[in-house]
Design a protein around this motif. Structure first.
Motif, mmCIF file in Angstrom:
data_model
loop_
_atom_site.group_PDB
_atom_site.id
_atom_site.type_symbol
_atom_site.label_atom_id
_atom_site.label_comp_id
_atom_site.label_asym_id
_atom_site.label_seq_id
_atom_site.Cartn_x
_atom_site.Cartn_y
_atom_site.Cartn_z
ATOM 1 N N SER A 106 0.954 -1.327 0.031
ATOM 2 C CA SER A 106 -0.149 -0.020 -0.168
ATOM 3 C C SER A 106 0.830 1.261 -0.146
ATOM 4 C CB SER A 106 -0.849 -0.026 1.446
ATOM 5 O OG SER A 106 -0.074 0.100 2.264
ATOM 6 N N ILE A 107 0.241 2.336 -0.148
ATOM 7 C CA ILE A 107 0.832 3.606 -0.274
ATOM 8 C C ILE A 107 0.547 4.434 0.927
ATOM 9 C CG2 ILE A 107 1.126 5.944 -1.301
ATOM 10 C CD1 ILE A 107 0.523 4.419 -4.088
ATOM 11 N N GLN A 108 1.411 4.787 1.634
ATOM 12 C CA GLN A 108 1.535 5.446 3.056
ATOM 13 C C GLN A 108 1.852 7.160 2.722
ATOM 14 O OE1 GLN A 108 4.247 4.729 5.998
ATOM 15 N NE2 GLN A 108 2.993 5.336 7.565
ATOM 16 N N GLU A 109 0.941 7.739 2.843
ATOM 17 C CA GLU A 109 1.145 9.304 3.004
ATOM 18 C C GLU A 109 0.772 10.071 4.104
ATOM 19 O OE1 GLU A 109 -0.556 10.108 -1.605
ATOM 20 O OE2 GLU A 109 -1.864 10.450 0.111
ATOM 21 N N LYS A 110 1.542 11.198 4.470
ATOM 22 C CA LYS A 110 1.509 12.005 5.715
ATOM 23 C C LYS A 110 1.289 13.201 5.261
ATOM 24 C CE LYS A 110 3.528 8.924 8.857
ATOM 25 N NZ LYS A 110 5.001 8.700 9.801
ATOM 26 N N MET A 111 0.313 13.932 5.750
ATOM 27 C CA MET A 111 0.011 15.035 4.766
ATOM 28 C C MET A 111 -0.362 16.226 6.243
ATOM 29 S SD MET A 111 -2.264 14.309 1.556
ATOM 30 C CE MET A 111 -1.612 15.333 0.180
ATOM 31 N N ARG A 112 -0.223 17.399 5.738
ATOM 32 C CA ARG A 112 -0.572 18.358 6.725
ATOM 33 C C ARG A 112 -1.398 19.630 6.197
ATOM 34 N NH1 ARG A 112 4.032 22.589 6.803
ATOM 35 N NH2 ARG A 112 5.338 21.539 5.496
ATOM 36 N N HIS A 113 -2.300 19.968 6.831
ATOM 37 C CA HIS A 113 -3.321 21.001 6.292
ATOM 38 C C HIS A 113 -2.854 22.506 6.705
ATOM 39 C CE1 HIS A 113 -7.248 22.842 5.410
ATOM 40 N NE2 HIS A 113 -7.087 23.441 6.428
ATOM 41 N N VAL A 114 -2.588 23.316 5.644
ATOM 42 C CA VAL A 114 -2.337 24.493 6.263
ATOM 43 C C VAL A 114 -3.231 25.619 5.618
ATOM 44 C CG1 VAL A 114 -0.387 26.255 5.326
ATOM 45 C CG2 VAL A 114 0.345 24.012 5.537
ATOM 46 N N GLN A 115 -3.546 26.614 6.155
ATOM 47 C CA GLN A 115 -4.521 27.730 5.742
ATOM 48 C C GLN A 115 -3.885 28.967 5.813
ATOM 49 O OE1 GLN A 115 -8.205 27.110 7.551
ATOM 50 N NE2 GLN A 115 -9.003 28.979 6.590
ATOM 51 N N VAL A 116 -3.784 29.698 4.796
ATOM 52 C CA VAL A 116 -3.264 31.199 4.687
ATOM 53 C C VAL A 116 -4.421 32.031 4.399
ATOM 54 C CG1 VAL A 116 -1.371 32.634 3.811
ATOM 55 C CG2 VAL A 116 -0.951 30.259 4.124
ATOM 56 N N GLY A 117 -4.904 32.653 5.175
ATOM 57 C CA GLY A 117 -5.992 33.592 4.917
ATOM 58 C C GLY A 117 -7.347 32.620 4.392
ATOM 59 N N LYS A 118 -7.894 32.558 3.225
ATOM 60 C CA LYS A 118 -8.997 31.719 2.984
ATOM 61 C C LYS A 118 -8.618 30.604 2.223
ATOM 62 C CE LYS A 118 -12.435 35.289 2.933
ATOM 63 N NZ LYS A 118 -13.563 35.866 2.243
ATOM 64 N N GLU A 119 -7.307 30.571 1.775
ATOM 65 C CA GLU A 119 -6.757 29.365 1.009
ATOM 66 C C GLU A 119 -6.362 28.333 1.715
ATOM 67 O OE1 GLU A 119 -3.023 28.343 -2.169
ATOM 68 O OE2 GLU A 119 -3.300 30.456 -1.378
ATOM 69 N N LYS A 120 -6.752 27.204 1.526
ATOM 70 C CA LYS A 120 -6.565 25.896 2.124
ATOM 71 C C LYS A 120 -5.898 24.897 1.173
ATOM 72 C CE LYS A 120 -10.783 25.870 4.643
ATOM 73 N NZ LYS A 120 -12.142 25.068 4.879
#
Length: 164
Positions: free
Chosen positions: A96-110
């Motif tokens: 399987s493929i393992q991914e680690k992501m993080r969520h970044v929000q700058v102003g209204k942009e996600k």
């Protein structure tokens, strides 16, 4: 006919060589690193009697090789924390493929930023913990250069070899 002053010619030649020399130096340095990495990979393969018929190298940092006949995968990661692994696909149940992501929000942009990408091997023997091989590390590289495609491609290749 144009006449060129010898002093102007010498200064121009020196300026061109001075501006080109860092590029030539860096190119030679990369070739040396690449050939050293390839030699290390080939030596490790020979030591373990594995002859990869399918290989892929990327970023002068990673190298994968698959011996389809004996169903063995060779993995090398070079750099500060090197790793050399051989995985016997006869013992593997699933990839399987393992991914680690993080969520970044700058102003209204996600945005979602990928921090880690790897192939994870789940073994038939449940007491054997899954093995993970790194495809991309966000701490080493600032952006992706096709690693997601590499991971998906190798997952398909390895899954097809598990079915045989």
């Amino acid at each position: 006919m144009i006449s060129i002053d010898p002093i102007t010619l010498a200064v121009s030649s020196f300026a061109m060589m001075a501006s080109a020399s860092p590029f030539v130096y860096y190119s030679l340095k990369l070739k040396k690193i690449s050939s050293l990495n390839l030699a290390t990979f080939e030596e490790f393969s020979k030591t373990h009697k594995v002859v990869p018929n399918q290989e892929e190298r990327w970023r002068n940092h990673y190298h994968l090789g698959l011996d389809s006949q004996y169903k063995k995968l060779i993995y090398h990661r070079f750099g500060t924390y090197p790793e050399q692994s051989i995985i016997d696909l006869n013992e593997v149940n699933k990839v399987s493929i393992q991914e680690k992501m993080r969520h970044v929000q700058v102003g209204k942009e996600k945005r979602y930023i990928l921090d880690f990408l790897a192939l994870q091997f789940h073994f038939k023997d449940r007491s054997h913990s899954p093995k993970t091989i790194e495809i991309y590390d966000g701490e080493l590289f600032t952006s992706l250069a096709g690693e997601k495609g590499i991971a998906e491609k190798w997952q398909r290749i390895l899954e097809n070899n598990l079915k045989d």
